[in-house]
Design an enzyme around this catalytic site. Structure first.
Site, PDB file in Angstrom:
ATOM      1  N   THR A 125       0.826  -1.201   0.000  1.00  0.00           N
ATOM      2  CA  THR A 125       0.000   0.000   0.000  1.00  0.00           C
ATOM      3  C   THR A 125       0.866   1.260   0.000  1.00  0.00           C
ATOM      4  OG1 THR A 125      -1.482   1.318   1.382  1.00  0.00           O
ATOM      5  CG2 THR A 125      -0.142  -0.279   2.532  1.00  0.00           C
ATOM      6  N   TYR A 153      -1.174  -0.542  10.937  1.00  0.00           N
ATOM      7  CA  TYR A 153      -1.462  -1.189   9.647  1.00  0.00           C
ATOM      8  C   TYR A 153      -0.331  -0.936   8.660  1.00  0.00           C
ATOM      9  CZ  TYR A 153      -3.238  -1.531   4.864  1.00  0.00           C
ATOM     10  OH  TYR A 153      -3.365  -1.801   3.518  1.00  0.00           O
TER      11      TYR A 153
END
Ligand SMILES: NC(=O)c1ccc[n+]([C@@H]2O[C@H](COP(=O)([O-])OP(=O)(O)OC[C@H]3O[C@@H](n4cnc5c(N)ncnc54)[C@H](O)[C@@H]3O)[C@@H](O)[C@H]2O)c1
Length: 221
Positions: A125, A153
């Site tokens: 990501t 995350y």
């Protein structure tokens, strides 16, 4: 060609399975997914109709069953979409993110190394790069942008990326890593930013503004 797609019952993984089935109808595809709250088996209903598709319910961090699957199937390509992926949940409970995203990736890398694959692709990501200033639209992230994780995350995804890269450097495992930005589309889980904002806006509910600790009504700043 035998392809393992992990996390294929989730949003992007399921879209990818349908893309692959259309583009490469002869490929044999196995989806490994733990069916967490984010996984939805029903989205794979049409994929299941193909004889060259197999669904396996399992955790990528479960070394024994992952190794067994690699031994059974002899994959050419592994694409790892499986992850705990919701930033807010990672702030409440980082540990499950480390288990799934870091240790899970390590188990897959070990299996790929042990049984040999032509390519291991890690889906990451752009959140690993942190944020760009809102008043600098001229700036953008590149592969050389320093990692600046701002949530458990993104830290777990960056850790998995570094681990993946280290398997290339150390063991010459053929890997690639992609760091895409926010996706949206069919099968998107409604807790994610774009569907959340659209759904709330449709019902004229307040829109959460991340990082500011306030709830903002529609139209106000
Ligand atoms: N959604 C986005 O906009 C976006 C943006 C950039 C990167 N990504 C990355 O893309 C990948 C897919 O994202 P998504 O939005 O489709 O996620 P998602 O949460 O919709 O799906 C994740 C899937 O992984 C499965 N899963 C979770 N932990 C597992 C485990 N330990 N073992 C096996 N399966 C497990 C879940 O059951 C679910 O089906 C993730 O790696 C995420 O970090 C997503």
């Amino acid at each position: 060609m035998k392809v393992l797609i992990t996390g294929g019952a989730g949003f992007i993984g399921s879209n990818f399975i349908y893309y692959m089935q259309e583009k490469y109808p002869d490929y044999y595809i196995v989806c490994l997914d733990a069916l967490t709250y984010a996984g939805n088996f029903e989205t794979l209903e049409h994929a299941m109709k193909k004889s060259n598709f197999r669904f396996v319910k399992g955790n990528i961090a479960d070394r024994e069953s992952v190794f067994k699957l690699f031994e059974e199937e002899g994959f050419n390509i592994v694409i790892n979409f499986a992850a705990e992926s919701h930033v807010d949940r990672s702030i409440k409970d980082p540990e499950i993110f480390l288990k799934a995203n870091v240790l899970g990736t390590q188990v897959l890398l070990d299996a790929a190394k042990e049984y040999g694959v032509d390519r291991f692709h890690q889906v990451s990501t752009d959140e690993v790069y942190g944020e760009l200033p809102i008043d600098r639209p001229d700036l953008f992230f590149t592969e050389d942008t320093p990692l600046q994780c701002s949530s458990p995350y993104s830290a777990s995804k960056a850790s998995a990326d570094l681990l993946t890269f280290s398997y290339y450097k150390t063991y010459k495992l053929p890997i690639s890593i992609s760091r895409c930005s926010n996706n949206y589309g069919p099968y998107h889980f409604p807790e994610k930013l774009i569907p959340l904002m659209i759904t709330r806006a449709l019902y004229e509910q307040p829109l959460p503004v991340y990082g500011m600790g306030i709830m903002c009504g529609i139209g106000c700043m």
